[in-house]
Design an enzyme around this catalytic site. Structure first.
Site, PDB file in Angstrom:
ATOM      1  N   ARG A  82      35.731  36.717  52.171  1.00 15.60           N
ATOM      2  CA  ARG A  82      35.658  35.269  52.358  1.00 15.60           C
ATOM      3  C   ARG A  82      36.594  34.785  53.463  1.00 15.60           C
ATOM      4  O   ARG A  82      37.760  35.118  53.496  1.00 15.60           O
ATOM      5  CB  ARG A  82      36.034  34.565  51.045  1.00 15.60           C
ATOM      6  CG  ARG A  82      34.904  34.505  50.043  1.00 15.60           C
ATOM      7  CD  ARG A  82      35.457  34.273  48.665  1.00 15.60           C
ATOM      8  NE  ARG A  82      36.226  33.034  48.605  1.00 15.60           N
ATOM      9  CZ  ARG A  82      35.800  31.946  47.976  1.00 15.60           C
ATOM     10  NH1 ARG A  82      34.656  31.923  47.357  1.00 15.60           N
ATOM     11  NH2 ARG A  82      36.547  30.868  47.958  1.00 15.60           N
ATOM     12  N   ARG A 129      42.317  32.854  53.294  1.00 14.12           N
ATOM     13  CA  ARG A 129      43.293  32.311  52.363  1.00 14.12           C
ATOM     14  C   ARG A 129      44.036  33.483  51.728  1.00 14.12           C
ATOM     15  O   ARG A 129      43.492  34.571  51.602  1.00 14.12           O
ATOM     16  CB  ARG A 129      42.587  31.501  51.264  1.00 14.12           C
ATOM     17  CG  ARG A 129      41.831  30.276  51.780  1.00 14.12           C
ATOM     18  CD  ARG A 129      41.323  29.448  50.610  1.00 14.12           C
ATOM     19  NE  ARG A 129      40.879  30.339  49.535  1.00 14.12           N
ATOM     20  CZ  ARG A 129      41.029  30.078  48.242  1.00 14.12           C
ATOM     21  NH1 ARG A 129      41.557  28.963  47.844  1.00 14.12           N
ATOM     22  NH2 ARG A 129      40.603  30.937  47.327  1.00 14.12           N
ATOM     23  N   LYS A 158      30.768  35.561  36.943  1.00 14.75           N
ATOM     24  CA  LYS A 158      30.775  35.203  35.520  1.00 14.75           C
ATOM     25  C   LYS A 158      30.594  33.706  35.291  1.00 14.75           C
ATOM     26  O   LYS A 158      29.848  33.297  34.399  1.00 14.75           O
ATOM     27  CB  LYS A 158      32.091  35.684  34.901  1.00 14.75           C
ATOM     28  CG  LYS A 158      32.212  35.455  33.416  1.00 14.75           C
ATOM     29  CD  LYS A 158      33.283  36.354  32.822  1.00 14.75           C
ATOM     30  CE  LYS A 158      34.654  36.098  33.422  1.00 14.75           C
ATOM     31  NZ  LYS A 158      35.350  34.958  32.806  1.00 14.75           N
ATOM     32  N   ARG A 215      41.609  37.332  25.941  1.00 16.09           N
ATOM     33  CA  ARG A 215      41.953  38.252  27.029  1.00 16.09           C
ATOM     34  C   ARG A 215      42.607  39.527  26.504  1.00 16.09           C
ATOM     35  O   ARG A 215      42.724  40.505  27.237  1.00 16.09           O
ATOM     36  CB  ARG A 215      42.945  37.583  27.995  1.00 16.09           C
ATOM     37  CG  ARG A 215      42.295  36.608  28.945  1.00 16.09           C
ATOM     38  CD  ARG A 215      43.334  36.010  29.879  1.00 16.09           C
ATOM     39  NE  ARG A 215      42.832  34.795  30.481  1.00 16.09           N
ATOM     40  CZ  ARG A 215      42.090  34.756  31.581  1.00 16.09           C
ATOM     41  NH1 ARG A 215      41.782  35.865  32.202  1.00 16.09           N
ATOM     42  NH2 ARG A 215      41.662  33.604  32.052  1.00 16.09           N
ATOM     43  N   ARG A 249      44.564  41.558  41.914  1.00 15.19           N
ATOM     44  CA  ARG A 249      43.915  40.763  40.856  1.00 15.19           C
ATOM     45  C   ARG A 249      42.940  41.599  40.041  1.00 15.19           C
ATOM     46  O   ARG A 249      42.867  41.494  38.831  1.00 15.19           O
ATOM     47  CB  ARG A 249      43.115  39.612  41.490  1.00 15.19           C
ATOM     48  CG  ARG A 249      43.809  38.280  41.454  1.00 15.19           C
ATOM     49  CD  ARG A 249      43.005  37.255  42.215  1.00 15.19           C
ATOM     50  NE  ARG A 249      41.865  36.734  41.483  1.00 15.19           N
ATOM     51  CZ  ARG A 249      40.782  36.187  42.067  1.00 15.19           C
ATOM     52  NH1 ARG A 249      40.693  36.141  43.374  1.00 15.19           N
ATOM     53  NH2 ARG A 249      39.819  35.705  41.338  1.00 15.19           N
TER      54      ARG A 249
END
Ligand SMILES: [Zn+2]
Length: 216
Positions: A129, A162, A15, A90, A173
């Site tokens: 990642r 991470r 986004k 939101r 999330r």
């Protein structure tokens, strides 16, 4: 009449990248609510200090304060033709507050492009990642794999995941995003301003669809 765009999309859908491209193409400023927040706090504006005081107490920043920051930002001269909002609203409560605010500027929410992608795709993108311990170089197991598994191509250091990139964190999330945003998507769909865009494709293809939706 100014044009206001609300860009929606889950984490991992690209986004931010799309927002930058659209802002450049349409000439509308990209207003990221997160950046706006950080800017107010960094510059110690009155609104920033008020927000900080809630955060220091571990409390949520009230909607009135957030909308006041948005109002201040939209009243700057670079927003005279409108703006591209990213990260706000939101919730449907915020969406209604935004409607009210935009009437002050003689406008309304004109377009709500929603870049959609499946949970599986998003999880794969975000949880693949790996980061280099020495200098923070970033790799992706699928899209940008290191030549040797677990080792940085640039400096030979070990790669690690991470906390934010671990599959459990990523799944959580994404779930939070969908739970929180579903009512907002319904809200804009019912008004006929939502355009769903398939985000499971290349950046260029998504950009082309976005610009078509926006009439560019
Ligand atoms: Zn490295």
């Amino acid at each position: 009449m100014p044009t206001y765009i609300v860009l929606l999309g889950p984490p991992g859908v690209g986004k931010g990248t799309q927002a930058e491209i659209i802002a450049k193409t349409t000439g509308l400023p990209h207003i990221s609510s997160g950046d706006l927040f950080r800017e107010n706090i960094k510059n110690a504006t009155k609104l920033g200090e008020m927000a900080q005081s809630f955060m220091n107490k571990g409390e949520l920043v009230p909607d009135e304060l957030t909308i006041a920051m948005i109002r201040e930002r939209l009243s700057r001269p670079d927003c005279s033709a409108g703006a591209l909002l990213d990260g706000y609203p939101r919730t449907t409560v915020q969406a209604r507050a935004l409607d009210k605010l935009l009437t002050e500027f003689g406008g309304k929410v004109n377009h709500v492009p929603y870049i959609a992608a499946s949970k599986a795709t998003l999880t794969e993108r975000l949880s693949g990642r790996w980061t280099c311990k020495a200098q923070g170089h970033i790799f992706h197991v699928k899209y940008n794999p290191p030549k040797k598994a677990g080792i940085c191509d640039m400096d030979g250091s070990k790669l690690y995941q991470r906390e934010d990139d671990k599959v459990e964190t990523v799944s959580r999330r994404i779930k939070v995003y969908f739970d929180q945003t579903a009512p907002l998507i319904t809200f804009y769909r019912q008004r006929g301003s939502l355009s769903e865009i398939d985000g499971d494709r290349s950046i260029e293809q998504v950009t082309a669809d976005l610009l078509a939706v926006l009439g560019n």
